[in-house]
Design a protein around this motif. Structure first.
Motif, PDB file in Angstrom:
ATOM      1  N   LEU A 168       0.847  -1.185   0.000  1.00 44.07           N
ATOM      2  CA  LEU A 168       0.000   0.000   0.000  1.00 44.07           C
ATOM      3  C   LEU A 168       0.889   1.243   0.000  1.00 44.07           C
ATOM      4  CD1 LEU A 168      -2.649  -1.092   2.660  1.00 44.07           C
ATOM      5  CD2 LEU A 168      -2.932  -1.061   0.176  1.00 44.07           C
ATOM      6  N   ILE A 169       0.422   2.298  -0.653  1.00 45.93           N
ATOM      7  CA  ILE A 169       1.237   3.505  -0.796  1.00 45.93           C
ATOM      8  C   ILE A 169       1.267   4.283   0.519  1.00 45.93           C
ATOM      9  CG2 ILE A 169       1.473   5.705  -2.000  1.00 45.93           C
ATOM     10  CD1 ILE A 169       0.247   4.392  -4.445  1.00 45.93           C
ATOM     11  N   ASP A 170       2.462   4.501   1.037  1.00 43.04           N
ATOM     12  CA  ASP A 170       2.665   5.274   2.264  1.00 43.04           C
ATOM     13  C   ASP A 170       3.814   6.252   2.032  1.00 43.04           C
ATOM     14  OD1 ASP A 170       4.940   3.712   2.296  1.00 43.04           O
ATOM     15  OD2 ASP A 170       4.380   2.556   4.069  1.00 43.04           O
ATOM     16  N   GLY A 171       4.307   6.847   3.095  1.00 45.18           N
ATOM     17  CA  GLY A 171       5.382   7.825   2.969  1.00 45.18           C
ATOM     18  C   GLY A 171       6.648   7.239   2.379  1.00 45.18           C
ATOM     19  N   ASN A 172       6.970   5.995   2.751  1.00 42.97           N
ATOM     20  CA  ASN A 172       8.187   5.362   2.230  1.00 42.97           C
ATOM     21  C   ASN A 172       8.093   5.137   0.722  1.00 42.97           C
ATOM     22  OD1 ASN A 172       9.433   5.249   4.735  1.00 42.97           O
ATOM     23  ND2 ASN A 172       8.574   3.240   5.227  1.00 42.97           N
ATOM     24  N   VAL A 173       6.926   4.697   0.257  1.00 38.77           N
ATOM     25  CA  VAL A 173       6.734   4.474  -1.177  1.00 38.77           C
ATOM     26  C   VAL A 173       6.865   5.796  -1.934  1.00 38.77           C
ATOM     27  CG1 VAL A 173       5.082   3.775  -2.951  1.00 38.77           C
ATOM     28  CG2 VAL A 173       5.299   2.435  -0.848  1.00 38.77           C
ATOM     29  N   SER A 222       9.778   6.322  -4.759  1.00 38.37           N
ATOM     30  CA  SER A 222       9.308   6.344  -6.146  1.00 38.37           C
ATOM     31  C   SER A 222       9.215   7.748  -6.729  1.00 38.37           C
ATOM     32  CB  SER A 222       7.936   5.664  -6.251  1.00 38.37           C
ATOM     33  OG  SER A 222       6.939   6.392  -5.539  1.00 38.37           O
ATOM     34  N   VAL A 223       9.112   8.766  -5.878  1.00 38.14           N
ATOM     35  CA  VAL A 223       8.874  10.122  -6.383  1.00 38.14           C
ATOM     36  C   VAL A 223       9.883  11.133  -5.841  1.00 38.14           C
ATOM     37  CG1 VAL A 223       7.219  12.025  -6.549  1.00 38.14           C
ATOM     38  CG2 VAL A 223       6.402   9.661  -6.652  1.00 38.14           C
ATOM     39  N   ILE A 224       9.873  11.335  -4.534  1.00 38.20           N
ATOM     40  CA  ILE A 224      10.601  12.451  -3.930  1.00 38.20           C
ATOM     41  C   ILE A 224      12.099  12.372  -4.186  1.00 38.20           C
ATOM     42  CG2 ILE A 224      11.155  13.590  -1.744  1.00 38.20           C
ATOM     43  CD1 ILE A 224       8.404  12.773  -0.746  1.00 38.20           C
ATOM     44  N   ASN A 225      12.662  11.181  -4.133  1.00 35.17           N
ATOM     45  CA  ASN A 225      14.110  11.032  -4.323  1.00 35.17           C
ATOM     46  C   ASN A 225      14.567  11.445  -5.720  1.00 35.17           C
ATOM     47  OD1 ASN A 225      14.276  10.107  -1.727  1.00 35.17           O
ATOM     48  ND2 ASN A 225      14.516   7.943  -2.277  1.00 35.17           N
ATOM     49  N   TYR A 226      13.646  11.552  -6.664  1.00 35.94           N
ATOM     50  CA  TYR A 226      13.973  11.949  -8.035  1.00 35.94           C
ATOM     51  C   TYR A 226      13.745  13.446  -8.270  1.00 35.94           C
ATOM     52  CZ  TYR A 226      14.103   6.972  -9.096  1.00 35.94           C
ATOM     53  OH  TYR A 226      14.409   5.625  -9.120  1.00 35.94           O
ATOM     54  N   MET A 227      13.338  14.170  -7.224  1.00 35.34           N
ATOM     55  CA  MET A 227      13.025  15.591  -7.370  1.00 35.34           C
ATOM     56  C   MET A 227      13.789  16.399  -6.322  1.00 35.34           C
ATOM     57  SD  MET A 227       8.902  15.371  -7.947  1.00 35.34           S
ATOM     58  CE  MET A 227       8.203  14.472  -9.332  1.00 35.34           C
ATOM     59  N   PRO A 228      15.058  16.668  -6.544  1.00 25.69           N
ATOM     60  CA  PRO A 228      15.891  17.340  -5.537  1.00 25.69           C
ATOM     61  C   PRO A 228      15.462  18.765  -5.219  1.00 25.69           C
ATOM     62  CG  PRO A 228      17.049  17.158  -7.632  1.00 25.69           C
ATOM     63  CD  PRO A 228      15.822  16.326  -7.760  1.00 25.69           C
ATOM     64  N   ARG A 229      14.688  19.418  -6.126  1.00 26.86           N
ATOM     65  CA  ARG A 229      14.278  20.806  -5.899  1.00 26.86           C
ATOM     66  C   ARG A 229      12.846  20.923  -5.377  1.00 26.86           C
ATOM     67  NH1 ARG A 229      16.886  24.276 -10.955  1.00 26.86           N
ATOM     68  NH2 ARG A 229      19.017  23.464 -10.731  1.00 26.86           N
ATOM     69  N   ASP A 240       1.652   2.888  12.189  1.00 28.56           N
ATOM     70  CA  ASP A 240       2.759   2.508  11.307  1.00 28.56           C
ATOM     71  C   ASP A 240       2.826   3.425  10.087  1.00 28.56           C
ATOM     72  OD1 ASP A 240       3.414   0.350  12.956  1.00 28.56           O
ATOM     73  OD2 ASP A 240       2.029  -0.997  11.915  1.00 28.56           O
ATOM     74  N   ILE A 241       1.659   3.710   9.517  1.00 32.01           N
ATOM     75  CA  ILE A 241       1.616   4.577   8.334  1.00 32.01           C
ATOM     76  C   ILE A 241       2.108   5.974   8.686  1.00 32.01           C
ATOM     77  CG2 ILE A 241       0.124   5.655   6.619  1.00 32.01           C
ATOM     78  CD1 ILE A 241       0.523   2.704   6.140  1.00 32.01           C
ATOM     79  N   GLN A 242       1.693   6.481   9.836  1.00 34.96           N
ATOM     80  CA  GLN A 242       2.111   7.825  10.245  1.00 34.96           C
ATOM     81  C   GLN A 242       3.628   7.925  10.411  1.00 34.96           C
ATOM     82  OE1 GLN A 242       0.570  10.923  10.824  1.00 34.96           O
ATOM     83  NE2 GLN A 242      -1.045   9.962   9.593  1.00 34.96           N
ATOM     84  N   PHE A 287       5.804   9.044   7.518  1.00 36.12           N
ATOM     85  CA  PHE A 287       5.761  10.454   7.108  1.00 36.12           C
ATOM     86  C   PHE A 287       6.543  11.356   8.078  1.00 36.12           C
ATOM     87  CE2 PHE A 287       1.900   8.766   5.089  1.00 36.12           C
ATOM     88  CZ  PHE A 287       2.089   9.219   3.795  1.00 36.12           C
ATOM     89  N   LYS A 288       7.400  10.784   8.885  1.00 36.86           N
ATOM     90  CA  LYS A 288       8.119  11.574   9.895  1.00 36.86           C
ATOM     91  C   LYS A 288       9.028  12.627   9.269  1.00 36.86           C
ATOM     92  CE  LYS A 288      11.786   8.115  10.405  1.00 36.86           C
ATOM     93  NZ  LYS A 288      12.491   7.211  11.367  1.00 36.86           N
ATOM     94  N   ASP A 289       9.451  12.400   8.022  1.00 40.68           N
ATOM     95  CA  ASP A 289      10.333  13.364   7.353  1.00 40.68           C
ATOM     96  C   ASP A 289       9.564  14.407   6.545  1.00 40.68           C
ATOM     97  OD1 ASP A 289      12.553  12.024   8.340  1.00 40.68           O
ATOM     98  OD2 ASP A 289      12.617  10.660   6.628  1.00 40.68           O
ATOM     99  N   PHE A 290       8.226  14.289   6.498  1.00 40.10           N
ATOM    100  CA  PHE A 290       7.402  15.242   5.760  1.00 40.10           C
ATOM    101  C   PHE A 290       7.064  16.408   6.696  1.00 40.10           C
ATOM    102  CE2 PHE A 290       7.319  11.580   3.260  1.00 40.10           C
ATOM    103  CZ  PHE A 290       6.682  11.780   2.046  1.00 40.10           C
ATOM    104  N   LYS A 291       7.997  17.325   6.857  1.00 36.01           N
ATOM    105  CA  LYS A 291       7.897  18.325   7.913  1.00 36.01           C
ATOM    106  C   LYS A 291       6.963  19.477   7.580  1.00 36.01           C
ATOM    107  CE  LYS A 291      12.553  17.226   9.537  1.00 36.01           C
ATOM    108  NZ  LYS A 291      13.935  17.732   9.791  1.00 36.01           N
ATOM    109  N   ASP A 292       6.749  19.758   6.316  1.00 32.93           N
ATOM    110  CA  ASP A 292       5.968  20.935   5.939  1.00 32.93           C
ATOM    111  C   ASP A 292       4.472  20.675   5.858  1.00 32.93           C
ATOM    112  OD1 ASP A 292       8.268  22.400   5.772  1.00 32.93           O
ATOM    113  OD2 ASP A 292       8.569  21.973   3.642  1.00 32.93           O
ATOM    114  N   ASN A 293       4.054  19.424   5.939  1.00 31.79           N
ATOM    115  CA  ASN A 293       2.642  19.083   5.780  1.00 31.79           C
ATOM    116  C   ASN A 293       2.108  18.332   6.985  1.00 31.79           C
ATOM    117  OD1 ASN A 293       2.530  20.158   3.211  1.00 31.79           O
ATOM    118  ND2 ASN A 293       3.039  18.230   2.207  1.00 31.79           N
ATOM    119  N   GLN A 294       0.811  18.536   7.258  1.00 35.71           N
ATOM    120  CA  GLN A 294       0.116  17.673   8.196  1.00 35.71           C
ATOM    121  C   GLN A 294      -0.524  16.559   7.376  1.00 35.71           C
ATOM    122  OE1 GLN A 294      -2.940  19.538  10.528  1.00 35.71           O
ATOM    123  NE2 GLN A 294      -3.579  17.627  11.496  1.00 35.71           N
ATOM    124  N   ILE A 295      -0.118  15.326   7.624  1.00 38.28           N
ATOM    125  CA  ILE A 295      -0.579  14.188   6.838  1.00 38.28           C
ATOM    126  C   ILE A 295      -1.596  13.394   7.654  1.00 38.28           C
ATOM    127  CG2 ILE A 295       0.096  12.170   5.505  1.00 38.28           C
ATOM    128  CD1 ILE A 295       1.348  14.827   4.569  1.00 38.28           C
TER     129      ILE A 295
END
Length: 532
Positions: free
Chosen positions: A295-300, A304-311, A336-338, A341-349
């Protein structure tokens, strides 16, 4: 507003107060009321604050567009627009009056144009009219919003022609919003072999497309200066037509992808497209995904996405991922899902994990808060609450019963709720509402003040009772109510029960399913409704 009567009083007020008052009025109302009333008020009305942008149409709360009343339109075309034409930079028009307005004067500084409720064929004709759109005006327009309508069978080809015609007609166009109201028949679809769609000036595009391949088509280099791309796609499926999904998109800075229909091609189609956007700064995803494994979570999202977008600076999303799961004990918990997202500091998930035992499927819903959509579908008992001030449409679906306090939470979380669907075949287990009258006195009566449509046709009889009994729910007037006939008959005791009578007097339409012949006294029980 009687401006002749109040002109003397307004002239006595300081200019700062007048500006404060006038800013609370629409520019059209202000200009119609003040132009040529007095020299001082006329001067204020000519200020660019009130003349730079004009919406010369009527927009209703439900999104319908109508022309201005004839007396108002006459006054604008006769002398208001000619007086202020040099100040006008932005016009918003509806199709039936746009010709008259555009011919009323020369718009020397007009650069932004919005046209609403127009047929695609007519738009092509008008854009080709040299009297309406002179060569200079075509060069002036840098931003265009166009909202078309028409029959689904005939509009697809016309839409493609219109889209192409716009890009070739407005040679300095930098911003285009095509079909912003997102009706299904406004979706564009291209003949992939066509090479006629091209622009070297367009920087921002908002569009509704039929297929994901149409999205890839527009990103194959034909819009080579595009920096912002917001797209809603109807279907994300494999196509027999091959389009390159590998070339990088270095100019793209902002991307938004919305799709309301489930896809199982997240890894095969969506991820490769996102990985092409190496300089992206803003990303917004709204997807329903069927997964084969995780299932898609913060790690996925990170791998799959964030690591390819350095900016990447801002990432918002609303993603629901589902898959088969024979053993729900192995499912991750919401905790577990929450943690992912521990590194997603700018958003409330917000996250929610559900398991449906009947279908042996699991679902993980993750979204950025505050919630941006106007709908929130398939809410279960695991709903975490919160305030959703933009949501007007909700559906409730679960294998476990919804109790009274759950419906109270729904009413509190969605204060502007207009459409509610309940799908649940499980009996309510909370017995406090089936006990003595003394115990029910402490129960809060739930109200849905803005509700227009209520659908109980897929719900157990207990939910018919939940909404019809006046000690549990107070329904609003003029409701469109859908019910199972047998459940409604039993709850209302053959349409004679007093405690359901007041709520049954409020609907304007009642749709009763699984029965075609109704008793005569049914009309008396729903006195204000058309029964269908």
């Amino acid at each position: 507003m009687n401006m002749g009567y109040s002109c003397a009083n307004l002239n006595d007020l300081p200019e700062e107060i007048l500006l404060s008052i006038f800013k609370k009025l629409s520019n059209v109302v202000l200009l119609y009321s003040l132009i040529r009333i007095s020299a001082r008020l006329n001067k204020i009305a000519h200020d660019s604050i009130f003349t730079k942008r004009l919406a010369l149409m009527t927009l209703t709360p439900n999104g319908c567009v109508y022309p201005l009343a004839d007396p108002i339109l006459d006054r604008f075309c006769s002398y208001i627009l000619p007086e202020i034409h040099k100040n006008i930079e932005w016009l918003e028009l509806e199709s039936s009056s746009m010709e008259r307005i555009l011919l009323a004067t020369n718009y020397l500084n007009l650069s932004k144009l919005g046209i609403y409720k127009i047929e695609a064929e007519r738009a092509i004709h008008l854009f080709s009219d040299e009297t309406l759109f002179k060569c200079t005006l075509k060069k002036q327009i840098s931003a265009l919003v166009i909202d078309t309508y028409g029959q689904e069978r005939t509009i697809e080809k016309a839409h493609k022609l219109l889209f192409t015609h716009i890009l070739t007609t407005f040679t300095n166009l930098q911003y285009l919003s095509f079909g912003p109201s997102s009706y299904s028949y406004q979706q564009l679809s291209f003949n992939i072999s066509s090479t006629s769609v091209f622009s070297s000036t367009l920087l921002e595009l908002h569009v509704c497309l039929k297929h994901f391949n149409d999205c890839l088509y527009l990103l194959d280099g034909r819009l080579n200066q595009l920096q912002t791309f917001h797209v809603k796609v109807q279907f994300i499926t494999i196509s027999r037509l091959a389009i390159n999904n590998k070339h990088k998109l270095p100019n793209l800075r902002s991307f938004s992808l919305y799709c309301d229909i489930s896809t199982d091609l997240y890894d095969e189609l969506i991820v490769p497209l996102l990985n092409r956007m190496l300089n992206l700064e803003k990303l917004d995803l709204c997807l329903i995904v069927w997964v084969r494994k995780t299932l898609i979570d913060g790690n996925v999202l990170k791998t799959s996405v964030i690591n390819y977008m350095p900016r990447l600076k801002r990432f918002t999303f609303n993603i629901s991922s589902s898959g088969y799961s024979d053993d729900h004990s192995n499912l991750p918990s919401n905790v577990d899902i929450q943690k992912t997202f521990k590194d997603f500091k700018d958003n409330q998930i917000i996250s929610c994990v559900d398991y449906y035992s009947r279908t042996k499927t699991s679902r993980c819903r993750i979204y950025s808060y505050p919630y941006k959509l106007k709908y929130y579908n398939e809410i279960t008992n695991n709903f975490t609450g919160g305030l959703f001030e933009r949501v007007v449409e909700v559906s409730l679906v679960d294998d476990h019963p919804f109790e009274h306090k759950f419906f109270l939470q729904i009413a509190q979380s969605f204060p502007l709720l207009r459409e509610l669907t309940v799908i649940n075949q499980e009996r309510q287990t909370d017995k406090q509402f089936r006990k003595s009258k003394n115990e029910t006195k402490d129960c809060l009566i739930i109200e849905y003040p803005n509700l227009i449509h209520l659908d109980l046709s897929g719900a157990h009889i207990d939910y018919h009772e939940q909404f019809l009994v006046d000690t549990k729910t107070c329904l609003p007037n003029n409701l469109h109510l859908s019910m199972n006939y047998r459940s409604a008959k039993k709850v209302t005791r053959n349409f004679r029960r007093n405690t359901t009578r007041s709520n049954c007097a409020k609907p304007s339409y009642v749709f009763l399913f699984r029965e075609s012949i109704f008793p005569e006294h049914l009309k008396d029980y729903f006195p204000n409704a058309k029964i269908m």
